[in-house]
Design an enzyme around this catalytic site. Structure first.
Site, mmCIF file in Angstrom:
data_model
loop_
_atom_site.group_PDB
_atom_site.id
_atom_site.type_symbol
_atom_site.label_atom_id
_atom_site.label_comp_id
_atom_site.label_asym_id
_atom_site.label_seq_id
_atom_site.Cartn_x
_atom_site.Cartn_y
_atom_site.Cartn_z
ATOM 1 N N ASP A 113 9.289 2.515 1.783
ATOM 2 C CA ASP A 113 7.863 3.264 2.552
ATOM 3 C C ASP A 113 8.127 2.873 3.976
ATOM 4 O OD1 ASP A 113 5.631 3.794 3.138
ATOM 5 O OD2 ASP A 113 4.828 3.332 1.337
ATOM 6 N N LYS B 206 2.202 10.115 8.128
ATOM 7 C CA LYS B 206 1.706 9.518 9.434
ATOM 8 C C LYS B 206 2.109 10.299 10.627
ATOM 9 C CE LYS B 206 -0.633 5.642 7.485
ATOM 10 N NZ LYS B 206 -1.946 5.577 7.720
ATOM 11 N N PHE C 92 0.919 -1.018 -0.127
ATOM 12 C CA PHE C 92 0.004 -0.035 0.042
ATOM 13 C C PHE C 92 0.816 1.194 0.111
ATOM 14 C CE2 PHE C 92 -2.785 3.360 1.464
ATOM 15 C CZ PHE C 92 -3.842 3.081 0.697
HETATM 16 C C1 LIG Z 1 2.902 2.381 3.893
HETATM 17 C C2 LIG Z 1 1.927 3.315 3.645
HETATM 18 N N1 LIG Z 1 2.508 4.389 2.349
HETATM 19 C C3 LIG Z 1 1.669 5.107 2.140
HETATM 20 C C4 LIG Z 1 0.503 5.512 2.560
HETATM 21 C C5 LIG Z 1 -0.513 6.624 2.250
HETATM 22 O O1 LIG Z 1 -0.369 7.642 3.121
HETATM 23 P P1 LIG Z 1 -1.398 8.931 2.975
HETATM 24 O O2 LIG Z 1 -2.697 8.230 3.316
HETATM 25 O O3 LIG Z 1 -1.008 9.856 3.851
HETATM 26 O O4 LIG Z 1 -1.079 9.420 1.581
HETATM 27 C C6 LIG Z 1 0.064 4.721 3.751
HETATM 28 C C7 LIG Z 1 -1.333 4.885 4.396
HETATM 29 O O5 LIG Z 1 -1.791 4.210 4.942
HETATM 30 C C8 LIG Z 1 0.769 3.585 4.342
HETATM 31 O O6 LIG Z 1 0.280 2.911 5.023
#
Ligand SMILES: Cc1ncc(COP(=O)(O)O)c(C=O)c1O
Length: 399
Positions: free
Chosen positions: A223, A252, A138
């Protein structure tokens, strides 16, 4: 408070992009939140992992208040007092790099992908553009980041998607090797897939991927939007794997509740994005940087990384006890305070039953309960949460 009226405004005026549980949260303090009717909950999934320090941490609140009195926003045509300081703090805690600031995880990942392509196309003048990501990953909800997110359910209905992405099974080095071509610019993945169900990367796999990237001149993008800022017991998860990423993305809990995204770019690549190639209006504003600086300060002052390890071991032991007791629990996964309890049944009703008893948790991938309490959680709060889970599991198995 008129709960019905507040919810009806959402139904009338807010785009229905979320499935919401029917409570209105009005106040938060540490691991606890209160709803509009005065009911108290233990929040073991605070703000989709945004409120890593817990709700309204006093140091974050005080930093925001102080900064709000002098300057909220400065455009990036000018300097502000705190953006450089925050970048230095992130670098000091990670690796030799420079930082690009945005407002969300998706934006941080978007910048990482743009950087990888631009490095090869403009700096090295090679036609490399493919990005390889992992099944069940994700990475966000923009068109490019849903394309990086290798889950069809997030991509459905949004064709045509941007080209140049390839997917491989997670933790499968042979499949990854086989997917590499002379067009591969980057490999991008989460060390612990959060939304994908708390799937933990094998150390051996990660070491091999790092080596492969070095050998084939491929940029390694890690990530850490969900794993970063202490969640797994170290400031960033990559240090537990004995690797250094080329690019790390954060969001986050970095802002302690304020919206922030950061793309941390190793020195070799850190000047690829030049003026005019990338930007974000709100990125690195002083009010957000003040909050993020307070997050680092609080983690240090309150020795929270140690607490994550200690309470992580404690809650894991208790959850393993529940696993022995209840057949509906299939597996327990995750380091530190990033825990997934995989069930043999769907978890939606369990989340609702826990809420009714005063515990907020999440369920992802239909069957994985995601439990990510604040880094400062206490043993007493864990005991209370486990007691609720115990009762809910008991009731579910009886039904
Ligand atoms: C691992 C990871 N990357 C990216 C994102 C996307 O983040 P945002 O919702 O702040 O765009 C998330 C959101 O849950 C995530 O868990």
């Amino acid at each position: 408070m008129d709960t019905k009226n507040i919810i009806s405004k959402y139904e009338k005026f807010v785009a229905p992009t979320y499935t919401r549980l029917p409570i209105i949260l009005t106040k938060g303090e540490g691991s606890r939140v209160w709803d509009s009717e005065g009911a108290e909950y233990l929040d073991f999934f605070p703000g989709w992992a945004v409120s890593g320090l817990g709700h309204c941490h006093p140091m974050v609140v005080s930093a925001i208040k102080k900064q709000a009195g002098s300057m909220l926003h400065v455009s990036n045509n000018y300097y502000n007092l705190l953006q450089g300081e925050l970048a230095a703090k992130i670098v000091e805690n990670s690796f030799d790099s420079k930082v690009f600031f945005a407002n969300s995880g998706a934006e941080a990942n978007e910048a990482a992908i743009k950087l990888a392509r631009r490095y090869f196309q403009v700096v090295k003048k090679i036609d490399k553009y493919e990005i390889i990501t992992m099944q069940n990953s994700f990475h966000g909800r923009t068109l490019t980041t849903i394309t990086a997110t290798a889950q069809p359910k997030y991509q459905q209905g949004f064709a045509p998607l941007p080209g140049g992405f390839k997917y491989v099974p997670f933790n499968d080095f042979k499949a990854l090797e086989a997917a590499i071509t002379d067009k591969t610019a980057a490999i991008m993945f989460e060390l612990i897939q959060g939304e994908g169900g708390i799937n933990v990367a094998d150390k051996d796999y990660v070491l091999k991927v790092r080596k492969l990237c070095n050998e084939k001149d491929i940029i390694l993008i890690i990530d850490e939007v969900q794993t970063g800022i202490g969640r797994t017991g170290t400031m960033f998860a990559f240090s537990q794997y004995g690797i250094i990423p080329d690019v790390m993305t954060l969001a986050k809990s970095l802002g302690g509740g304020m919206p922030i995204g950061a793309t941390v770019i190793a020195k070799k690549y850190s000047d690829v994005l030049q003026p005019g190639t990338h930007a974000s209006t709100f990125g690195g504003s002083p009010i957000v940087c003040a909050a993020a600086l307070a997050v680092f300060e609080a983690i240090k002052k309150e020795n929270l990384l140690l607490n994550v390890k200690k309470q992580g071991d404690y809650i894991k032991g208790l959850l393993l006890g529940l696993k022995d007791k209840y057949k509906l629990i299939k597996e327990l996964r995750g380091p530190g305070l990033m825990l997934g309890v995989e069930l043999n049944i769907e978890g939606k009703q369990i989340v609702r039953d826990c809420m009714a008893m005063g515990l907020l948790i999440n369920c992802t991938h239909d069957t994985v309960l995601r439990i990510m309490p604040p880094l400062g959680v206490t043993a007493k709060e864990i005991d209370k949460a486990i007691k609720i889970l115990d009762e809910v599991f008991k009731k579910t198995e009886r039904a």
